[in-house]
Design an enzyme around this catalytic site. Structure first.
Site, mmCIF file in Angstrom:
data_model
loop_
_atom_site.group_PDB
_atom_site.id
_atom_site.type_symbol
_atom_site.label_atom_id
_atom_site.label_comp_id
_atom_site.label_asym_id
_atom_site.label_seq_id
_atom_site.Cartn_x
_atom_site.Cartn_y
_atom_site.Cartn_z
ATOM 1 N N ASN A 1 1.303 -1.027 -0.314
ATOM 2 C CA ASN A 1 -0.098 0.242 -0.220
ATOM 3 C C ASN A 1 0.974 1.091 -0.462
ATOM 4 O O ASN A 1 1.395 1.569 1.300
ATOM 5 C CB ASN A 1 -0.683 -0.158 0.927
ATOM 6 C CG ASN A 1 -2.162 0.928 1.227
ATOM 7 O OD1 ASN A 1 -1.621 1.974 1.779
ATOM 8 N ND2 ASN A 1 -3.107 0.703 0.843
ATOM 9 N N CYS B 1 -6.727 8.143 1.758
ATOM 10 C CA CYS B 1 -6.318 8.679 3.392
ATOM 11 C C CYS B 1 -6.680 9.910 3.604
ATOM 12 O O CYS B 1 -6.081 10.507 3.787
ATOM 13 C CB CYS B 1 -4.781 8.200 4.290
ATOM 14 S SG CYS B 1 -3.871 7.792 5.145
ATOM 15 N N GLY C 1 -15.348 -2.666 3.584
ATOM 16 C CA GLY C 1 -15.697 -1.500 4.042
ATOM 17 C C GLY C 1 -17.029 -2.319 5.034
ATOM 18 O O GLY C 1 -17.893 -2.431 5.295
ATOM 19 N N GLY C 2 -16.487 -2.782 6.538
ATOM 20 C CA GLY C 2 -17.151 -3.242 7.266
ATOM 21 C C GLY C 2 -17.303 -4.684 7.398
ATOM 22 O O GLY C 2 -18.486 -5.049 8.137
HETATM 23 C C1 LIG Z 1 -5.660 1.424 12.180
HETATM 24 C C2 LIG Z 1 -6.440 1.696 10.994
HETATM 25 C C3 LIG Z 1 -5.478 2.402 10.146
HETATM 26 C C4 LIG Z 1 -5.335 2.386 8.706
HETATM 27 N N1 LIG Z 1 -4.466 2.575 8.068
HETATM 28 C C5 LIG Z 1 -4.775 2.178 6.138
HETATM 29 C C6 LIG Z 1 -3.286 2.622 5.074
HETATM 30 O O1 LIG Z 1 -2.160 2.733 5.750
HETATM 31 N N2 LIG Z 1 -3.929 2.738 4.240
HETATM 32 C C7 LIG Z 1 -4.884 2.463 3.588
HETATM 33 O O2 LIG Z 1 -4.830 2.437 2.565
HETATM 34 N N3 LIG Z 1 -6.168 2.547 4.884
HETATM 35 C C8 LIG Z 1 -5.852 2.442 5.979
HETATM 36 N N4 LIG Z 1 -7.165 1.969 6.389
HETATM 37 C C9 LIG Z 1 -7.992 2.056 6.271
HETATM 38 C C10 LIG Z 1 -8.506 0.348 5.561
HETATM 39 O O3 LIG Z 1 -7.673 -0.645 5.339
HETATM 40 C C11 LIG Z 1 -9.831 -0.094 5.369
HETATM 41 O O4 LIG Z 1 -10.238 0.708 4.331
HETATM 42 C C12 LIG Z 1 -11.138 0.489 6.128
HETATM 43 O O5 LIG Z 1 -10.871 0.349 7.898
HETATM 44 C C13 LIG Z 1 -12.409 0.119 5.404
HETATM 45 O O6 LIG Z 1 -12.839 -1.640 6.215
HETATM 46 P P1 LIG Z 1 -13.486 -1.484 7.052
HETATM 47 O O7 LIG Z 1 -13.943 -0.873 7.936
HETATM 48 O O8 LIG Z 1 -13.026 -3.083 6.933
HETATM 49 O O9 LIG Z 1 -11.766 -1.969 8.150
HETATM 50 C C14 LIG Z 1 -6.747 1.789 8.419
HETATM 51 C C15 LIG Z 1 -7.591 1.124 8.650
HETATM 52 C C16 LIG Z 1 -8.026 1.369 10.381
HETATM 53 C C17 LIG Z 1 -9.092 1.423 11.487
#
Ligand SMILES: Cc1cc2nc3c(=O)[nH]c(=O)nc-3n(C[C@H](O)[C@H](O)[C@H](O)COP(=O)(O)O)c2cc1C
Ligand SMILES: Cc1cc2nc3c(=O)[nH]c(=O)nc-3n(C[C@H](O)[C@H](O)[C@H](O)COP(=O)(O)OP(=O)(O)OC[C@H]3O[C@@H](n4cnc5c(N)ncnc54)[C@H](O)[C@@H]3O)c2cc1C
Ligand code: FES
Lengths: 300, 235
Positions: A99, A129, A242-243
């Site tokens: 990433n 981000c 997402g979730g």
């Molecule tokens: C603590 C945390 C750190 C994250 N860091 C990154 C990151 O470094 N790069 C990125 O593209 N997304 C990052 N994300 C986003 C996640 O990869 C994902 O796109 C987002 O949380 C939605 O998915 P989820 O609901 O399954 O968490 C981060 C999310 C969380 C919660």
């Protein structure tokens, strides 16, 4: 397990379950629960050309079925990562996704050119981000800038490129179309939704940056809708997230058109989630007599 | 999964939960605890109050949604425990050890004092425990084979004999730990502090719990929660 074999940008994944960036470190941290090669792919923590200390102050705030984070892309920089972690990630029998974020085009390009020297399977271009002031998401908000950065990275990178999209853009499917037109090999969505929280006792914003990124089950229905719309709008693979916190959620995303899915926040309350989803999907295919999970892809 | 053996109200919002978890842990480590299925989303980091080979116990204070749910659970119900996580306090070779705890920060010091005694029957172990109000929490420490000094109200750091403290282990509000660190400086005691940060994963994957240290960023859940005083109070 052949029922789950999934092709993504030429790579044959053993299953369509990928650990999402920023929630799985560099692949080692959940080893006490299951071997990471159970997963189809692992996306590294977001990297930038130069090392980043990340944000000061509170970084996590729980909301009803959600999580606001403001980590601020804390990372050792692309070079140190490559030297320190790629060989370890390579040993895991799973698609190695890096990433890549940045503050400006030059930084992205330099990061991508360093990665040309390394054996990785896919770049996930993070233009979404919300937690770094100057960068990241700015590129993901308009079709022109998203198209531009995709085109420039594709010109120099020898690796396939998947662009990670922001749900904060006015129309995420238009951004996806622009990425496709400019050569993206795939898109992944969604990154976090911009949100905020206020500490009413101290009468100040909880986060030093005021805004933070919302993830977790709270965003799932919106993310699912966006994946559905985007999968209808482009012909390159769409990776949905997402979730997702159960295998049933994963099935929904695949039915909505996702080629593969990622699990992020769901890993936190349930460190076995990756393994459970892979097993759940396998059993679902078996029970329904599907030879391959792709039979349900995009059926809605 | 662990089964609750007892969940006792100690007064002043504090509870002692004993579970049948037999998993080995070292003093100062913690578990990510959840007494519910899907909601609330995250598990709660709670220190190990005691581990005796047969049971694992937690001393916790009700402050919000999660700890409220825990406080209503009863004997026979199941809690999910992920862990033990973190580094924990190191073994102390010095003859004298002073443990300083403030409020619910006293929790990990019980197991710590007990293990120190087990390893060295002759060690001089002193515990200074500060609580805001009277409760039965202090009583839980009385059975320890150590010198236990309890104060209600005021600052516990005012009562410590820094000159003869030996190695200091402390857990509680950051300001309290910092005071203990500053006041012990003239005597060049080694000080270990247990830091508290919001946590999502507990395993080192999310970087939500980063602690700034003299040697750069460290993850409180993985490289911590125990750090050397000088590492974190360097500014
Ligand atoms: C603590 C945390 C750190 C994250 N860091 C990154 C990151 O470094 N790069 C990125 O593209 N997304 C990052 N994300 C986003 C996640 O990869 C994902 O796109 C987002 O949380 C939605 O998915 P989820 O609901 O399954 O968490 C981060 C999310 C969380 C919660
Ligand atoms: C390593 C470590 C060990 C701990 N040991 C103990 C212990 O032994 N006994 C005890 O009573 N408490 C302990 N805590 C604090 C405990 O984690 C919080 O009090 C608890 O998470 C509050 O949850 P809640 O749902 O009741 O509160 P809410 O305010 O409703 O929680 C909302 C969110 O904020 C987080 N949060 C709130 N306060 C804190 C806090 N002080 N520290 C970290 N996260 C917080 C919660 O985990 C949750 O995600 C420890 C914290 C850490 C980091
Ligand atoms: S809580 Fe996730 S890295 Fe420490």
């Amino acid at each position: 397990m052949s029922r789950l074999v999934t092709k993504l940008v030429g790579y044959e994944m053993k299953n369509p379950v990928i650990a999402a960036s920023g929630t799985y470190g560099y692949g080692e941290d959940y080893k006490g629960y299951y071997e990471p090669d159970v997963l189809g792919g692992i996306s590294s923590k977001g990297l930038t050309l130069n090392p980043k200390q990340g944000n000061e102050g509170i970084r996590l705030w729980e909301t009803p079925s959600g999580l606001l984070n403001s980590i601020g892309l804390e990372n050792p920089g692309v070079k140190a990562f490559a030297q320190g972690s790629i060989s370890k990630m390579k040993k895991i029998n799973s698609m190695l996704i890096v990433n890549l974020g940045g503050d400006n085009l030059e930084e992205y390009l330099e990061g991508a050119s360093i990665l040309n020297d390394w054996d990785i399977d896919l770049i996930e271009l993070n233009i979404s981000c919300p937690n770094v002031k100057a960068g990241g998401m700015a590129f993901g908000m308009q079709c022109e800038s998203a198209g531009l950065i995709t085109r420039e990275i594709k010109k120099i990178s020898r690796h396939p490129v998947m662009v990670k999209l922001s749900p904060n853009a006015p129309s995420i499917s238009d951004i996806a179309i622009s990425c496709e037109e400019n050569g993206a090999d795939a898109v992944s969505l969604v990154n976090t939704f911009q949100g905020m929280a206020i500490d009413i006792r101290n009468k100040r914003a909880v986060f030093n940056n005021v805004y933070a990124g919302l993830s977790g089950p709270a965003i799932k229905p919106i993310a699912l809708r966006m994946v559905h719309q985007t999968a209808k709008a482009v012909s390159i693979p769409v990776v949905g997230l997402g979730g997702i916190s159960t295998w049933q959620d994963a099935v929904e995303f695949i039915m909505a058109g996702a080629t593969a899915i990622q699990i992020g926040t769901g890993n936190f309350p349930n460190p076995n989630l990756g393994k459970e989803i892979a097993e759940g999907l396998e059993k679902y295919c078996e029970d329904n007599g599907f030879k391959n999970i792709s039979e349900i892809r995009g059926i809605i | 999964m662990a089964v609750i053996i007892e969940n006792k109200n100690l007064g002043d919002g504090m509870f002692l939960m004993k579970t049948d978890c037999t998993k080995k842990s070292t003093p100062g480590q913690f578990y990510m605890v959840r007494g519910w299925d899907r909601y609330p989303l995250l598990s709660r980091p709670i220190s190990i109050f005691d581990w005796d080979g047969m049971t694992t116990s937690f001393l916790y204070r009700v402050v919000g949604e999660g700890t409220e749910i825990l406080s209503k659970m009863t004997k026979g119900m199941e809690v999910t425990l992920h862990g033990p996580y973190g580094n924990g306090f190191p073994d102390i070779l010095e003859d004298t050890v002073t443990l300083i705890g403030g409020g619910i920060g006293t929790a990990p010091l019980y197991h710590t004092a007990k293990e120190l005694r087990k390893r060295d029957p002759k060690k001089n172990i002193k515990l200074y425990l500060g609580f805001e109000n009277k409760s039965d929490a202090a009583k839980a420490f009385e059975e320890l084979d150590a010198q236990v000094i309890v104060r209600c109200g005021g600052y516990i750091t005012d009562h410590v004999d820094y000159e003869n403290a030996g190695t200091i282990l402390t857990c509680g509000p950051e300001i309290m730990m910092k005071t203990a660190y500053e006041r012990s400086k003239p005597y060049e005691s080694k000080v270990y502090v247990s830091m508290e940060k919001r946590m999502a994963c507990g395993v080192g994957a999310c970087l939500g719990c980063t602690c700034k240290t003299e040697g750069g960023n460290k993850r409180t859940c993985k490289e911590g929660p125990v750090f050397e005083g000088g590492e974190v109070f360097f500014e």
